[in-house]
Design a protein around this motif. Structure first.
Motif, PDB file in Angstrom:
ATOM      1  N   ALA A 282       0.827  -1.205   0.000  1.00 56.57           N
ATOM      2  CA  ALA A 282       0.000   0.000   0.000  1.00 56.57           C
ATOM      3  C   ALA A 282       0.863   1.257   0.000  1.00 56.57           C
ATOM      4  O   ALA A 282       0.548   2.246  -0.674  1.00 56.57           O
ATOM      5  CB  ALA A 282      -0.932  -0.011   1.217  1.00 56.57           C
ATOM      6  N   ALA A 283       1.971   1.231   0.746  1.00 59.26           N
ATOM      7  CA  ALA A 283       2.865   2.383   0.779  1.00 59.26           C
ATOM      8  C   ALA A 283       3.490   2.627  -0.595  1.00 59.26           C
ATOM      9  O   ALA A 283       3.600   3.770  -1.053  1.00 59.26           O
ATOM     10  CB  ALA A 283       3.950   2.178   1.832  1.00 59.26           C
ATOM     11  N   ASP A 284       3.889   1.538  -1.260  1.00 61.79           N
ATOM     12  CA  ASP A 284       4.449   1.673  -2.612  1.00 61.79           C
ATOM     13  C   ASP A 284       3.406   2.223  -3.581  1.00 61.79           C
ATOM     14  O   ASP A 284       3.704   3.077  -4.427  1.00 61.79           O
ATOM     15  CB  ASP A 284       4.965   0.322  -3.110  1.00 61.79           C
ATOM     16  N   GLU A 285       2.184   1.757  -3.457  1.00 64.72           N
ATOM     17  CA  GLU A 285       1.115   2.225  -4.329  1.00 64.72           C
ATOM     18  C   GLU A 285       0.800   3.698  -4.069  1.00 64.72           C
ATOM     19  O   GLU A 285       0.540   4.471  -5.000  1.00 64.72           O
ATOM     20  CB  GLU A 285      -0.140   1.380  -4.115  1.00 64.72           C
ATOM     21  N   GLU A 287       2.885   5.963  -2.988  1.00 58.69           N
ATOM     22  CA  GLU A 287       3.960   6.759  -3.580  1.00 58.69           C
ATOM     23  C   GLU A 287       3.808   6.839  -5.094  1.00 58.69           C
ATOM     24  O   GLU A 287       3.997   7.906  -5.693  1.00 58.69           O
ATOM     25  CB  GLU A 287       5.309   6.142  -3.211  1.00 58.69           C
ATOM     26  N   ARG A 288       3.442   5.716  -5.720  1.00 55.93           N
ATOM     27  CA  ARG A 288       3.277   5.719  -7.174  1.00 55.93           C
ATOM     28  C   ARG A 288       2.145   6.644  -7.599  1.00 55.93           C
ATOM     29  O   ARG A 288       2.284   7.433  -8.534  1.00 55.93           O
ATOM     30  CB  ARG A 288       2.994   4.292  -7.661  1.00 55.93           C
ATOM     31  N   ARG A 289       1.015   6.570  -6.893  1.00 54.12           N
ATOM     32  CA  ARG A 289      -0.147   7.400  -7.241  1.00 54.12           C
ATOM     33  C   ARG A 289       0.171   8.891  -7.103  1.00 54.12           C
ATOM     34  O   ARG A 289      -0.143   9.693  -7.983  1.00 54.12           O
ATOM     35  CB  ARG A 289      -1.327   7.047  -6.345  1.00 54.12           C
ATOM     36  N   LEU A 290       0.762   9.217  -5.982  1.00 52.15           N
ATOM     37  CA  LEU A 290       1.018  10.634  -5.734  1.00 52.15           C
ATOM     38  C   LEU A 290       2.014  11.205  -6.733  1.00 52.15           C
ATOM     39  O   LEU A 290       1.824  12.307  -7.265  1.00 52.15           O
ATOM     40  CB  LEU A 290       1.528  10.841  -4.305  1.00 52.15           C
ATOM     41  N   ARG A 291       3.084  10.476  -7.002  1.00 49.23           N
ATOM     42  CA  ARG A 291       4.100  10.997  -7.920  1.00 49.23           C
ATOM     43  C   ARG A 291       3.590  11.033  -9.360  1.00 49.23           C
ATOM     44  O   ARG A 291       4.031  11.857 -10.154  1.00 49.23           O
ATOM     45  CB  ARG A 291       5.371  10.163  -7.821  1.00 49.23           C
ATOM     46  N   GLU A 292       2.670  10.144  -9.667  1.00 45.85           N
ATOM     47  CA  GLU A 292       2.094  10.152 -11.011  1.00 45.85           C
ATOM     48  C   GLU A 292       1.227  11.390 -11.222  1.00 45.85           C
ATOM     49  O   GLU A 292       1.253  12.010 -12.279  1.00 45.85           O
ATOM     50  CB  GLU A 292       1.268   8.883 -11.223  1.00 45.85           C
ATOM     51  N   ARG A 293       0.457  11.725 -10.210  1.00 45.57           N
ATOM     52  CA  ARG A 293      -0.440  12.870 -10.329  1.00 45.57           C
ATOM     53  C   ARG A 293       0.237  14.175  -9.945  1.00 45.57           C
ATOM     54  O   ARG A 293      -0.071  15.234 -10.490  1.00 45.57           O
ATOM     55  CB  ARG A 293      -1.669  12.653  -9.452  1.00 45.57           C
ATOM     56  N   TYR A 294       1.129  14.127  -8.966  1.00 44.47           N
ATOM     57  CA  TYR A 294       1.816  15.325  -8.484  1.00 44.47           C
ATOM     58  C   TYR A 294       3.328  15.072  -8.510  1.00 44.47           C
ATOM     59  O   TYR A 294       3.906  14.643  -7.507  1.00 44.47           O
ATOM     60  CB  TYR A 294       1.373  15.664  -7.057  1.00 44.47           C
TER      61      TYR A 294
END
Length: 332
Positions: A282-285, A287-294
């Protein structure tokens, strides 16, 4: 991949503004010495202050963009605000101080010598050059504002890129200062009273005080450690709360580390039945979501925390998904 390009554009804007101010400062100084106009000499000091400011802003861009290292694990982004703050102080002391004191002296002494025509020519040429420099900065602001789906005024007010804000404010103040100087010289010539020339000089100094105070406040806020705007913080929180393994985001902290660097730290309540592997995934996901959008979110720290019964913040119902698309951390 847009971030390096934006940095290069900011550097180009600062260099063009600095070169323009240097040429204008020399012309105004010569015109001021020939004509004896206090307003022209104040404008020369104004352009010298602006030139020095552009040099400091160039240092801000270069030194703030250095990568993180062992001694500075979060990078050097905040150093850009230090140099930009120095630039604001120089405008305050050198530009505004000289303009106001010289204007008051002219009002008291009423001295003027030389030809008015030289002042008019230099003011007209300077206005054209300053307008060109401002035009480039405004185009950059409009491009960035369109990119993030906001207005140019809102972008200038909330963006963490204080170098672009400084160029726009200083060039705008320069154009207003040129108009003030022109009015002061013209009124002095028409009335034969140097009072108007001195008043114009004092007004130019006050104008510089306003610009310097605005830029100093903006940079101080970022140096202290400003959070991202509330709306963006809410979107980050909802993005974390939307993860399948997360039941609640208890506390969320954000900080603007630099013009393009954001730190996010949160206390997160995971499902009681979630395993260690589930939490790691969940932590990896997250980080991926946030960096993808922001892309500006460079650092994310999640602290697994158990929910406390009767806590101040109750678990929320799932909120509707947010529309996709980039969001500038300074524009929400």
């Amino acid at each position: 991949m847009a971030q390096p390009e934006a940095k290069s554009e900011s550097v180009g804007t600062v260099i063009i503004a600095g070169a323009a101010n240097l040429a204008i400062a020399a012309a105004k100084l010569v015109a001021g010495l020939i004509s004896g106009s206090a307003a022209m000499l104040s404008e020369a000091a104004h352009s010298v202050a602006d030139t020095t400011t552009e040099l400091l802003l160039f240092m801000a861009l270069r030194r703030g963009a250095r990568p993180a290292d062992a001694r500075h694990p979060f990078g050097y982004g905040k150093e850009s605000y230090i140099w930009a703050f120095f630039a604001a102080l120089f405008t305050f002391v050198a530009g505004a101080g000289f303009a106001i004191t010289h204007g008051i002296t002219t009002i008291l002494v009423h001295e003027h010598s030389g030809d008015f025509l030289v002042s008019y020519v230099v003011l007209a040429v300077s206005f054209v050059i300053e307008a060109i420099s401002l035009g480039r900065a405004v185009r950059q602001v409009r491009r960035e504002a369109r990119r993030w789906g906001t207005t140019g005024r809102r972008y200038l007010r909330l963006t963490a890129d204080t170098t672009v804000k400084a160029v726009v404010l200083e060039d705008s103040a320069a154009l207003v200062g040129l108009l003030l100087a022109g009015c002061g010289v013209a009124l002095s010539e028409l009335t034969g009273d140097e009072l108007w020339d001195g008043i114009a000089s004092v007004l130019i100094g006050v104008l510089l005080l306003v610009v310097a105070a605005t830029l100093a406040y903006s940079n101080l806020s970022l140096l202290v450690g400003r959070a991202v705007p509330e709306r963006l913080q809410g979107e980050i929180e909802r993005s974390l709360a939307g993860l399948p393994e997360v039941t609640r985001v208890g506390t969320l902290f954000t900080m603007q580390l630099g013009p393009e660097d954001i730190l996010v730290a949160a206390k997160v309540d995971f499902r009681d039945e979630a395993t260690g592997a589930d939490i790691e995934a969940a932590a990896d996901e997250a980080e991926r979501r946030l960096r993808e959008r922001y892309p500006e979110v460079r650092y994310l720290f999640l602290d697994p925390t158990r929910s406390m019964p009767g806590g101040a913040r109750a678990a929320r119902e799932p909120e509707p998904p947010i529309e996709d698309g980039p969001v500038d951390p300074g524009l929400r």
